[in-house]
Design an enzyme around this catalytic site. Structure first.
Site, PDB file in Angstrom:
ATOM      1  CG  HIS A  66      -1.798  -1.134   1.250  1.00  0.00           C
ATOM      2  ND1 HIS A  66      -2.164  -1.622   2.652  1.00  0.00           N
ATOM      3  CD2 HIS A  66      -2.174  -1.870   0.415  1.00  0.00           C
ATOM      4  CE1 HIS A  66      -3.066  -2.586   2.393  1.00  0.00           C
ATOM      5  NE2 HIS A  66      -3.081  -2.817   1.021  1.00  0.00           N
ATOM      6  CG  ASP A 115      15.578   3.299 -18.177  1.00  0.00           C
ATOM      7  OD1 ASP A 115      16.327   3.701 -17.316  1.00  0.00           O
ATOM      8  OD2 ASP A 115      15.498   3.316 -19.401  1.00  0.00           O
TER       9      ASP A 115
HETATM   10  O1  LIG Z   1      -4.285  -5.084   1.433  1.00  0.00           O
HETATM   11  C1  LIG Z   1      -4.527  -6.029   2.067  1.00  0.00           C
HETATM   12  C2  LIG Z   1      -5.850  -6.404   2.502  1.00  0.00           C
HETATM   13  O2  LIG Z   1      -6.928  -5.780   1.871  1.00  0.00           O
HETATM   14  C3  LIG Z   1      -3.303  -6.917   2.611  1.00  0.00           C
HETATM   15  O3  LIG Z   1      -2.260  -6.894   1.599  1.00  0.00           O
HETATM   16  C4  LIG Z   1      -2.738  -6.545   3.876  1.00  0.00           C
HETATM   17  O4  LIG Z   1      -3.480  -5.984   5.009  1.00  0.00           O
HETATM   18  C5  LIG Z   1      -1.552  -7.462   4.289  1.00  0.00           C
HETATM   19  O5  LIG Z   1      -2.543  -8.665   4.778  1.00  0.00           O
HETATM   20  P1  LIG Z   1      -1.510 -10.027   4.892  1.00  0.00           P
HETATM   21  O6  LIG Z   1      -0.934  -9.752   6.214  1.00  0.00           O
HETATM   22  O7  LIG Z   1      -0.648 -10.184   3.757  1.00  0.00           O
HETATM   23  O8  LIG Z   1      -2.601 -11.141   5.086  1.00  0.00           O
END
Ligand SMILES: O=C(CO)[C@@H](O)[C@@H](O)COP(=O)(O)O
Length: 253
Positions: free
Chosen positions: A110, A133
């Site tokens: 994120h 690139d």
């Molecule tokens: O984006 C999300 C959930 O929407 C997940 O990637 C993030 O919360 C990480 O979750 P995990 O620890 O990989 O289960």
């Protein structure tokens, strides 16, 4: 007792170590907070991949608590780490591995600027040579999809199949990246956040200047076939040739 035979067991151990270590790169480059994000790697020669456990602190991640899954995203019972639930994005990673056989690694974060672009549902235009690139053009947006089934994986595959970019901005969610292996996918995650930040700041200051397509093509070809070292893991280039074959044709002046 070996479940998969000695060669596959060695391959599994190598991918476990790589995937556990590569999660540290996400924190090193500031791409995740708390337990957000995840890395997985395909096990070469087997219908298997390794992914992190869901919601476990990055400080605790180690090869022995990574989770081995089949390509349907099912945890392989009785294997190290199988006592915990796999990442909540396991279905998405598994879908990519089933439908993109050339892909050896998948990453999701994120990261701030890439996720900001995803929240606008706007692709990142190719206005810096670093994008030409690494991504060969703009970084596309994938459809809005809620976690819990194959819809995120379908969105990734539909958007990136036949596309040069190894990154997709899943609308309202954040970046997913793919690569020849887990390290290549992590590199794409690092670079998509870097270019997202740069282009965002540039656009705040005034109009962007696009790069002509022929220049993008030349930059991409050089970077994919000449830059770095001969053994660097890379996907086949957009015209389907393997980079090794193309590299032999490239004049390394
Ligand atoms: O984006 C999300 C959930 O929407 C997940 O990637 C993030 O919360 C990480 O979750 P995990 O620890 O990989 O289960």
């Amino acid at each position: 007792m070996s479940t998969f035979g000695p060669q596959i067991e060695v391959a599994i151990a190598r991918v476990r170590a790589d995937v556990a270590r590569l999660h540290g790169e996400l924190t090193r480059y500031g791409l995740v907070v708390w337990t957000g994000g995840n890395v997985s790697g395909r096990v070469p020669g087997a219908d298997l991949f390794v992914i992190k456990p869901s919601g476990v602190s990055y400080d605790e991640l180690a090869p022995e608590n990574m989770i081995l899954c089949d390509l349907d995203g099912n945890v392989v019972p009785g294997t190290p780490g199988s006592d915990r639930a796999p990442s909540s994005d396991t279905a998405a990673h598994a879908y990519v591995y089933r439908h993109m056989p050339e892909i050896g690694g998948v990453v999701h974060t994120h990261s701030t600027y890439a996720t900001a672009w995803a929240s606008r549902g706007e692709e990142i235009p190719c206005v810096i040579t670093a994008m030409a690139d690494e991504f060969g053009g703009p970084i596309p947006v994938g459809p809005f999809a809620i976690i819990g089934d194959d819809s995120i994986g379908q969105g990734i595959v539909e958007t990136l199949t036949g596309h040069r970019s190894r990154a997709v901005l899943m609308q309202n969610h954040g970046p997913f990246t793919i690569g020849a292996n887990a390290k290549d996918a992590v590199k794409a995650a690092v670079m998509v956040e870097d270019v997202a930040r740069t282009v965002h700041l540039a656009r705040e200051s005034g109009p962007l200047v696009p790069i002509p397509q022929d220049a993008i093509d030349r930059l991409y070809d050089r970077y994919q076939n000449v830059y770095g070292q001969q053994g660097d893991a890379r996907l086949t280039t957009a015209d389907g040739q393997s980079n090794d074959a193309r590299r032999k044709k490239v004049d390394r002046r």
